[in-house]
Design a protein around this motif. Structure first.
Motif, PDB file in Angstrom:
ATOM      1  N   THR A 181      12.854  -4.506  -5.174  1.00  0.00           N
ATOM      2  CA  THR A 181      13.453  -5.070  -3.965  1.00  0.00           C
ATOM      3  C   THR A 181      13.288  -6.579  -4.032  1.00  0.00           C
ATOM      4  O   THR A 181      12.615  -7.103  -4.923  1.00  0.00           O
ATOM      5  N   TRP A 182      13.854  -7.281  -3.064  1.00  0.00           N
ATOM      6  CA  TRP A 182      13.513  -8.691  -2.910  1.00  0.00           C
ATOM      7  C   TRP A 182      12.039  -8.755  -2.573  1.00  0.00           C
ATOM      8  O   TRP A 182      11.500  -7.861  -1.913  1.00  0.00           O
ATOM      9  N   MET A 183      11.369  -9.801  -2.993  1.00  0.00           N
ATOM     10  CA  MET A 183       9.945  -9.937  -2.732  1.00  0.00           C
ATOM     11  C   MET A 183       9.650  -9.801  -1.237  1.00  0.00           C
ATOM     12  O   MET A 183       8.675  -9.163  -0.841  1.00  0.00           O
ATOM     13  N   ASN A 184      10.516 -10.362  -0.404  1.00  0.00           N
ATOM     14  CA  ASN A 184      10.315 -10.326   1.042  1.00  0.00           C
ATOM     15  C   ASN A 184      10.479  -8.929   1.631  1.00  0.00           C
ATOM     16  O   ASN A 184      10.219  -8.722   2.810  1.00  0.00           O
ATOM     17  N   GLU A 185      10.932  -7.972   0.817  1.00  0.00           N
ATOM     18  CA  GLU A 185      11.131  -6.596   1.281  1.00  0.00           C
ATOM     19  C   GLU A 185      10.286  -5.612   0.470  1.00  0.00           C
ATOM     20  O   GLU A 185      10.571  -4.413   0.448  1.00  0.00           O
ATOM     21  N   SER A 186       9.234  -6.087  -0.166  1.00  0.00           N
ATOM     22  CA  SER A 186       8.428  -5.233  -1.036  1.00  0.00           C
ATOM     23  C   SER A 186       7.590  -4.210  -0.283  1.00  0.00           C
ATOM     24  O   SER A 186       7.107  -3.243  -0.872  1.00  0.00           O
ATOM     25  N   GLY A 187       7.436  -4.375   1.005  1.00  0.00           N
ATOM     26  CA  GLY A 187       6.666  -3.424   1.797  1.00  0.00           C
ATOM     27  C   GLY A 187       7.245  -2.016   1.781  1.00  0.00           C
ATOM     28  O   GLY A 187       6.511  -1.037   1.821  1.00  0.00           O
ATOM     29  N   SER A 188       8.573  -1.885   1.691  1.00  0.00           N
ATOM     30  CA  SER A 188       9.176  -0.550   1.662  1.00  0.00           C
ATOM     31  C   SER A 188       8.759   0.202   0.405  1.00  0.00           C
ATOM     32  O   SER A 188       8.520   1.408   0.446  1.00  0.00           O
ATOM     33  N   ALA A 189       8.633  -0.499  -0.707  1.00  0.00           N
ATOM     34  CA  ALA A 189       8.208   0.127  -1.955  1.00  0.00           C
ATOM     35  C   ALA A 189       6.739   0.541  -1.878  1.00  0.00           C
ATOM     36  O   ALA A 189       6.379   1.683  -2.199  1.00  0.00           O
ATOM     37  N   VAL A 190       5.892  -0.366  -1.439  1.00  0.00           N
ATOM     38  CA  VAL A 190       4.460  -0.077  -1.334  1.00  0.00           C
ATOM     39  C   VAL A 190       4.225   1.064  -0.343  1.00  0.00           C
ATOM     40  O   VAL A 190       3.479   2.010  -0.616  1.00  0.00           O
ATOM     41  N   GLY A 191       4.886   1.004   0.800  1.00  0.00           N
ATOM     42  CA  GLY A 191       4.724   2.044   1.815  1.00  0.00           C
ATOM     43  C   GLY A 191       5.178   3.411   1.335  1.00  0.00           C
ATOM     44  O   GLY A 191       4.527   4.424   1.601  1.00  0.00           O
ATOM     45  N   ALA A 192       6.280   3.469   0.609  1.00  0.00           N
ATOM     46  CA  ALA A 192       6.799   4.748   0.118  1.00  0.00           C
ATOM     47  C   ALA A 192       5.832   5.382  -0.882  1.00  0.00           C
ATOM     48  O   ALA A 192       5.532   6.578  -0.802  1.00  0.00           O
ATOM     49  N   LEU A 193       5.324   4.592  -1.812  1.00  0.00           N
ATOM     50  CA  LEU A 193       4.380   5.115  -2.803  1.00  0.00           C
ATOM     51  C   LEU A 193       3.081   5.542  -2.127  1.00  0.00           C
ATOM     52  O   LEU A 193       2.525   6.602  -2.427  1.00  0.00           O
ATOM     53  N   MET A 194       2.625   4.724  -1.197  1.00  0.00           N
ATOM     54  CA  MET A 194       1.390   5.006  -0.471  1.00  0.00           C
ATOM     55  C   MET A 194       1.479   6.320   0.292  1.00  0.00           C
ATOM     56  O   MET A 194       0.576   7.155   0.229  1.00  0.00           O
ATOM     57  N   GLN A 195       2.582   6.526   1.006  1.00  0.00           N
ATOM     58  CA  GLN A 195       2.758   7.754   1.784  1.00  0.00           C
ATOM     59  C   GLN A 195       2.881   8.980   0.891  1.00  0.00           C
ATOM     60  O   GLN A 195       2.260  10.005   1.149  1.00  0.00           O
TER      61      GLN A 195
ATOM     62  N   VAL B  13      -2.646  -5.401  -4.511  1.00  0.00           N
ATOM     63  CA  VAL B  13      -1.373  -6.108  -4.614  1.00  0.00           C
ATOM     64  C   VAL B  13      -1.616  -7.410  -5.367  1.00  0.00           C
ATOM     65  O   VAL B  13      -2.442  -8.222  -4.946  1.00  0.00           O
ATOM     66  N   ALA B  14      -0.919  -7.596  -6.476  1.00  0.00           N
ATOM     67  CA  ALA B  14      -0.996  -8.857  -7.217  1.00  0.00           C
ATOM     68  C   ALA B  14       0.118  -9.757  -6.691  1.00  0.00           C
ATOM     69  O   ALA B  14       1.264  -9.326  -6.583  1.00  0.00           O
ATOM     70  N   HIS B  15      -0.231 -10.998  -6.351  1.00  0.00           N
ATOM     71  CA  HIS B  15       0.781 -11.897  -5.803  1.00  0.00           C
ATOM     72  C   HIS B  15       0.483 -13.353  -6.142  1.00  0.00           C
ATOM     73  O   HIS B  15      -0.643 -13.718  -6.468  1.00  0.00           O
ATOM     74  N   ASP B  16       1.529 -14.166  -6.064  1.00  0.00           N
ATOM     75  CA  ASP B  16       1.376 -15.600  -6.293  1.00  0.00           C
ATOM     76  C   ASP B  16       0.660 -16.221  -5.098  1.00  0.00           C
ATOM     77  O   ASP B  16       0.791 -15.752  -3.974  1.00  0.00           O
ATOM     78  N   GLU B  17      -0.128 -17.244  -5.375  1.00  0.00           N
ATOM     79  CA  GLU B  17      -0.930 -17.875  -4.330  1.00  0.00           C
ATOM     80  C   GLU B  17      -0.811 -19.390  -4.410  1.00  0.00           C
ATOM     81  O   GLU B  17      -1.269 -20.006  -5.378  1.00  0.00           O
ATOM     82  N   LEU B  18      -0.201 -19.979  -3.410  1.00  0.00           N
ATOM     83  CA  LEU B  18      -0.044 -21.435  -3.339  1.00  0.00           C
ATOM     84  C   LEU B  18      -1.375 -22.158  -3.189  1.00  0.00           C
ATOM     85  O   LEU B  18      -1.519 -23.291  -3.641  1.00  0.00           O
ATOM     86  N   ASP B  19      -2.339 -21.538  -2.531  1.00  0.00           N
ATOM     87  CA  ASP B  19      -3.600 -22.203  -2.217  1.00  0.00           C
ATOM     88  C   ASP B  19      -4.606 -22.200  -3.358  1.00  0.00           C
ATOM     89  O   ASP B  19      -5.731 -22.662  -3.179  1.00  0.00           O
TER      90      ASP B  19
ATOM     91  N   GLY C  71       6.126 -11.722   1.221  1.00  0.00           N
ATOM     92  CA  GLY C  71       5.916 -10.419   0.593  1.00  0.00           C
ATOM     93  C   GLY C  71       4.731  -9.702   1.224  1.00  0.00           C
ATOM     94  O   GLY C  71       4.813  -8.521   1.558  1.00  0.00           O
ATOM     95  N   LEU C  72       3.619 -10.420   1.399  1.00  0.00           N
ATOM     96  CA  LEU C  72       2.449  -9.828   2.058  1.00  0.00           C
ATOM     97  C   LEU C  72       2.763  -9.479   3.506  1.00  0.00           C
ATOM     98  O   LEU C  72       2.335  -8.435   4.004  1.00  0.00           O
TER      99      LEU C  72
END
Length: 182
Positions: A28-42, A53-59, A78-79
């Motif tokens: 999915t688009w990164m901003n919509e990745s929750g649907s993928a994580v939620g589906a696998l989790m359920q 969750v591995a993600h890029d970190e500006l800080d 994404g988060l």
């Protein structure tokens, strides 16, 4: 890994000495990745505390890497979507530093533009090394989770020795054969 439409991404099963893990690369688009994580989790009945969750970190500077559990989204869309989809912030994060435009040569660049472009060659090498370091601790993360499950299982066995050892999907839920005696 193979494409799984019901999980909105590429999935893989990883069997290690420390236990079973499901890998997910959302398509999915990164901003919509929750649907993928939620589906696998359920589907696999995965608790939020067992998600990494591995993600890029500006800080963090390019090449920096940190692991933490819980916390807010810090503006990371994404988060933000994962938190909204699974209903909690209590999952693990592997934060991979990409730097902030104000701290690197791109100080005039907007954040949205910065994260959508490839890093400079020298930053790319640092980021790749951070990913390798994160992958190197994956077995340790799994082993730690597995030990917690074993402890929980042994406590549950003491309370109810007839408790089922298998989850709905047929995988050892709490009591793998390789748990040491408590």
């Amino acid at each position: 890994m193979r494409k799984e439409a019901k999980f909105h991404g590429l999935t893989g099963r990883l069997d290690t000495a420390a236990g079973l893990a499901w890998l997910l690369l959302p398509q999915t688009w990164m901003n919509e990745s929750g649907s993928a994580v939620g589906a696998l989790m359920q589907f696999h009945k995965i608790a939020a505390g067992e998600i990494l969750v591995a993600h890029d970190e500006l800080d963090l500077p390019p090449g920096g890497v940190k692991i933490k559990q819980g916390g807010g989204h810090a503006g990371h869309n994404g988060l933000r979507d994962i938190i909204a989809s699974i209903g909690t912030q209590d999952f693990w994060r592997l934060r991979i530093g990409i730097g902030h435009p104000r701290d690197v040569a791109a100080s005039e660049q907007e954040v949205a533009d910065f994260v959508l472009h490839a890093p400079r060659k020298e930053e790319h090498a640092l980021i790749d090394a951070a990913i390798d370091r994160g992958a190197a601790v994956f077995d340790l993360i799994l082993a730690t989770r597995w030990r917690r499950r074993c402890t929980t299982a042994h406590q549950a066995q003491t309370a109810d020795p007839k408790r089922s050892r298998m989850s709905r999907s047929g995988h050892a839920a709490l009591v793998p054969d390789r748990c040491p005696p408590n």
